[in-house]
Structures are given as C-alpha cells and as structure tokens.
Design a protein around this motif. Structure first.
Motif, mmCIF file in Angstrom:
data_model
loop_
_atom_site.group_PDB
_atom_site.id
_atom_site.type_symbol
_atom_site.label_atom_id
_atom_site.label_comp_id
_atom_site.label_asym_id
_atom_site.label_seq_id
_atom_site.Cartn_x
_atom_site.Cartn_y
_atom_site.Cartn_z
ATOM 1 N N LYS A 56 34.657 34.437 38.901
ATOM 2 C CA LYS A 56 34.317 35.706 38.233
ATOM 3 C C LYS A 56 33.714 35.441 36.860
ATOM 4 N N TYR A 57 34.296 34.538 36.106
ATOM 5 C CA TYR A 57 33.701 34.140 34.823
ATOM 6 C C TYR A 57 32.252 33.680 35.016
ATOM 7 N N LEU A 58 32.060 32.802 36.002
ATOM 8 C CA LEU A 58 30.735 32.215 36.231
ATOM 9 C C LEU A 58 29.705 33.267 36.637
ATOM 10 N N ALA A 59 30.145 34.237 37.418
ATOM 11 C CA ALA A 59 29.222 35.262 37.927
ATOM 12 C C ALA A 59 28.904 36.335 36.904
ATOM 13 N N GLU A 60 29.856 36.627 35.998
ATOM 14 C CA GLU A 60 29.714 37.830 35.188
ATOM 15 C C GLU A 60 29.507 37.590 33.699
ATOM 16 N N ILE A 61 29.744 36.372 33.205
ATOM 17 C CA ILE A 61 29.425 36.093 31.796
ATOM 18 C C ILE A 61 27.923 35.871 31.693
ATOM 19 N N LYS A 62 27.261 36.737 30.955
ATOM 20 C CA LYS A 62 25.793 36.729 30.896
ATOM 21 C C LYS A 62 25.330 36.772 29.445
ATOM 22 N N ASN A 63 25.687 35.779 28.683
ATOM 23 C CA ASN A 63 25.304 35.745 27.276
ATOM 24 C C ASN A 63 24.516 34.462 27.022
ATOM 25 N N PRO A 64 23.268 34.581 26.589
ATOM 26 C CA PRO A 64 22.436 33.375 26.385
ATOM 27 C C PRO A 64 22.962 32.431 25.301
ATOM 28 N N LYS A 65 23.878 32.922 24.459
ATOM 29 C CA LYS A 65 24.467 32.061 23.435
ATOM 30 C C LYS A 65 25.551 31.146 24.010
ATOM 31 N N ILE A 66 25.940 31.385 25.267
ATOM 32 C CA ILE A 66 27.070 30.685 25.875
ATOM 33 C C ILE A 66 26.602 29.862 27.062
ATOM 34 N N THR A 67 26.968 28.583 27.082
ATOM 35 C CA THR A 67 26.697 27.710 28.227
ATOM 36 C C THR A 67 27.952 27.624 29.084
ATOM 37 N N LEU A 68 27.815 27.988 30.342
ATOM 38 C CA LEU A 68 28.951 27.970 31.271
ATOM 39 C C LEU A 68 29.105 26.593 31.893
ATOM 40 N N PRO A 69 30.307 26.282 32.389
ATOM 41 C CA PRO A 69 30.492 24.980 33.044
ATOM 42 C C PRO A 69 29.715 24.886 34.341
ATOM 43 N N HIS A 70 29.470 23.655 34.749
ATOM 44 C CA HIS A 70 28.759 23.406 35.996
ATOM 45 C C HIS A 70 29.556 23.968 37.166
ATOM 46 N N HIS A 71 28.909 24.747 38.027
ATOM 47 C CA HIS A 71 29.580 25.403 39.153
ATOM 48 C C HIS A 71 29.929 24.373 40.216
ATOM 49 N N GLN A 72 31.238 24.233 40.507
ATOM 50 C CA GLN A 72 31.669 23.236 41.484
ATOM 51 C C GLN A 72 32.743 23.790 42.416
ATOM 52 N N LEU A 73 32.656 25.051 42.769
ATOM 53 C CA LEU A 73 33.711 25.662 43.567
ATOM 54 C C LEU A 73 33.599 25.379 45.060
ATOM 55 N N GLU A 74 32.411 25.086 45.550
ATOM 56 C CA GLU A 74 32.192 25.063 46.986
ATOM 57 C C GLU A 74 33.062 24.046 47.720
ATOM 58 N N GLU A 75 33.269 22.876 47.121
ATOM 59 C CA GLU A 75 33.976 21.803 47.815
ATOM 60 C C GLU A 75 35.374 21.560 47.255
ATOM 61 N N ASN A 76 35.902 22.492 46.501
ATOM 62 C CA ASN A 76 37.237 22.366 45.927
ATOM 63 C C ASN A 76 37.345 21.160 44.990
ATOM 64 N N ASN A 77 36.248 20.753 44.377
ATOM 65 C CA ASN A 77 36.331 19.596 43.494
ATOM 66 C C ASN A 77 36.524 19.969 42.029
ATOM 67 N N HIS A 78 36.905 21.221 41.784
ATOM 68 C CA HIS A 78 37.258 21.661 40.438
ATOM 69 C C HIS A 78 38.414 22.654 40.557
ATOM 70 N N VAL A 79 39.538 22.333 39.901
ATOM 71 C CA VAL A 79 40.697 23.235 39.968
ATOM 72 C C VAL A 79 40.948 23.927 38.624
ATOM 73 N N TYR A 80 40.006 23.814 37.698
ATOM 74 C CA TYR A 80 40.007 24.582 36.460
ATOM 75 C C TYR A 80 41.345 24.543 35.733
ATOM 76 N N HIS A 81 41.771 23.330 35.405
ATOM 77 C CA HIS A 81 42.903 23.201 34.477
ATOM 78 C C HIS A 81 42.593 23.991 33.213
ATOM 79 N N VAL A 82 41.374 23.859 32.735
ATOM 80 C CA VAL A 82 40.880 24.734 31.678
ATOM 81 C C VAL A 82 39.458 25.170 32.039
ATOM 82 N N PHE A 83 39.067 26.342 31.550
ATOM 83 C CA PHE A 83 37.704 26.837 31.750
ATOM 84 C C PHE A 83 36.985 26.717 30.421
#
Length: 366
Positions: free
Chosen positions: A262-289
C-alpha cells in the motif's frame, strides 16, 4: 501518536499463549539449556530447512561465534579478510573485528540498499575467507553469481539474518542460503523475544558442534573446556516466547508486506524515493520500510508534528564511527548518501488501515 513500533500491542496479540509458556517455564525450575531451548532450536531448524540451529544470547554473538568457530576449525585465522557491506549496522563489523579479522567494506546498490554483488570480486584478495551478506531492512541479497564466486575463491558465505527471517530466495528461506547465518531476536525484530536473544543456523555438523561449545564457555562436557569460549546461551524463558511467536511469523510477515504494498502504490511524492519493489517472490519481509529524501530532517519533523513517529536506520555509517578510526579517510559515496537520506516509516503487523492512510496522506502533502 502513531508509534514507529508498538511492541506492547504486537506481543498482546499472543498474550495468553505467551503467559502460559512463561508460567510453564517458571514452574519447571529449569532456566538454561533445557527442553524449551531444544524445542525452539528444532523448530527454527525446521522452519529454515537447515540441519542445525543453535540458540545464543543475541544477534551479535551469533555472528561472533560463527567467525570464532571458523578460526577454531582452521578455516580462518586472525588477519584474514571478510567482505561486508559498507552501509550495514555496526554489529556486522564488530563481529568481524572482535575475532581479529579484517572487514573489507564494499558499497551497496543504491536501489536495494544491499551489498552490490557486482563489486565483490574486485575486492577479493589472497586473504579473503568469507563474504558476510547482510539482508538489510528485511530484503534478501543473493544470486547465482555469488555462489559461483564463493566456489571459485573458496569463500564461506555467512548471512547476517538479523532482519530478514521468513524471506525467501528461489523458495529457500534466509538462513539457509549460505554456509552459516546469524539471527537476532531483539524485541523489535519480525520475530522478537522479550529481551535479547539470537541463534545460528548452519549446514555443517562440525561447525554446529564447535559453535555450541564456544557459546558454553568452550565446553561440551561440564568443567572440560576444549576452547576459550564465551558465555552466550539462549535462556529457557526467551526460547519459550519465541516458540509461541514463530508459529505466527509467516502470517505477520504477510501483514507487513500488505502494508508495504500500500505504501508503494499510494505514496506519490516526487521528493520521496521509495524502496525497490520486491514483493513478488517473498524476498522482502519489511523489517523496516525505508524511504529516502534530501529533506529528511524537515520531513521527520513534519511527521512528528502531525503525530507520526519515525526512526533513522542508520544515521552514521560504520566508517565514520569513532570506534573505527582506521576507516576515517575512507570514502564510500553511495553509503554516505544513503545514511544522509534514509527515514524509516512505521511498519508492523498491528498498524491499522486508518494509521497507514494517515501516513500516506501526510507524505503526499509534504
């Protein structure tokens, strides 16, 4: 206030089971090296699909013991080198230097914040004996080329798995990718104890036996000391709590991944760089975002003023720490950029939809 991490609320999810486990342990009269630890070790080994798991006192000791055991077994010696990401938490470096080994810092990938695997081979020397991978922020770093490089140069692959328990690479769990892995169960981790706790997983029986002895004063038999060891034992109380919480880990990681999506899809601010999207293969469990911005102090204060608590992981890179003066003239521009710009948003399985929406709306208005 939206807390960065509400540990009380997280643990109250399993209040009855945890209280029962604590009471049972208290009444047992056995508080170290007992059945609770044995049970949790078996459960962790099964969860990670590895033959060996050893409970220890904390995550730093888990890594210290791995390197200490490799020295005792003759694979390494003081003065040998270990490749490690330059932007890791200092514990990764401490585990190396505490054993008289030399950390060789390598820049991360700016997109994933993990060790740039393409920069490893150029750092390998005749003294290099291991690569310490850090699955930073909950994201696995691993690939086939890394395996080939380790085989080519006869290097051990050690995982610092303090932040990524439950994440997978090609169906294999973190903690089962290299030769050995260190885990932290610090209360704020995805699998958190009610105090300090840690573990080692590994493939090799001799390594496991050595680590178990080293963690118990260097002794396999009471009063008989084979090694100059440590006192680093997982206690029965923490093992009992971890056994309860391990059952829910995958489901709770999935909740974290839903919030991250939800963060990745809905944060839309050009001043902010989001983390690399890695949800598809369960290789990121987001200890921190972790987001990144050139306006970090301003953004953090803005969020605080609007009732959102954030943290910085981490404000000072290891090579700028007073503890490592030998690195003071080193320059790692990617690492330094990351440490100047990262900000961690609230992330846990107990965040409500309303809280997540509030955070997103505030970020989009910044």
């Amino acid at each position: 206030m939206i807390k960065f991490l509400d540990l009380q609320k997280i643990n109250l999810l399993h209040q009855e089971e945890i209280e029962n486990a604590l009471l049972e342990t208290f009444r047992s009269g056995w508080y170290l090296l007992g059945d609770k630890v044995k049970t949790f070790e078996q459960q962790l080994a099964s969860y990670c699909q590895v033959p060996h798991a050893i409970g220890v006192a904390n995550g730093l000791d888990a890594l210290r013991l791995i390197f200490k055991a490799y020295i005792e077994l003759g694979f390494m010696k003081p003065g040998d080198e270990v490749i490690v990401p330059a932007n890791t938490y200092i514990a990764s470096i401490l585990a190396i230097t505490d054993n008289g080994l030399i950390p060789v810092l390598v820049e991360p990938d700016l997109e994933t914040y993990n060790l740039d695997l393409n920069k490893i081979e150029e750092k390998i020397s005749p003294k290099t004996k291991a690569i310490l991978l850090v699955h930073l922020y909950g994201s696995i770093v691993f690939d086939e080329k890394l395996i080939e490089t380790a085989k080519k140069f006869n290097l051990k692959i050690v995982e610092d798995n303090a932040q990524a328990i439950g994440a997978t690479w090609q169906g294999k769990k973190s903690g089962n990718l290299g030769d050995a892995a260190g885990f932290s169960f610090y209360p704020g981790k995805n699998l958190g104890a009610l105090g300090d706790a840690g573990a080692v997983t590994c493939q090799d029986a001799d390594l496991a036996t050595c680590i178990r002895a080293l963690a118990n004063y260097g002794s396999q038999k009471k009063y008989v000391n084979q090694y100059q060891g440590l006192n680093s034992r997982l206690d029965e109380i923490q093992a009992a709590v971890l056994s309860v919480k391990l059952k829910y880990l995958d489901a709770e990681n999935q909740e974290r991944q839903k919030i991250a999506a939800k963060y990745l899809a809905e944060i839309k601010n050009p001043k902010i760089t989001l983390p690399h999207h890695q949800l598809e293969e369960n290789n990121h469990v987001y200890h921190v975002f972790v987001i990144r911005t050139e306006h970090r102090e301003e953004l953090q204060q803005y969020l605080a003023d609007n009732g959102v608590q954030t943290l910085i992981h981490y404000p000072i890179p290891p090579h700028h720490q007073e503890a490592y003066k030998e690195f003071k003239n080193s320059h790692f521009p990617i690492t330094e950029k990351i440490h100047k710009e990262v900000l961690s948003l609230p992330m846990s399985q107990v965040l409500t939809d309303e809280e997540v929406n509030t955070i997103i709306n505030l970020l989009n208005k910044f």
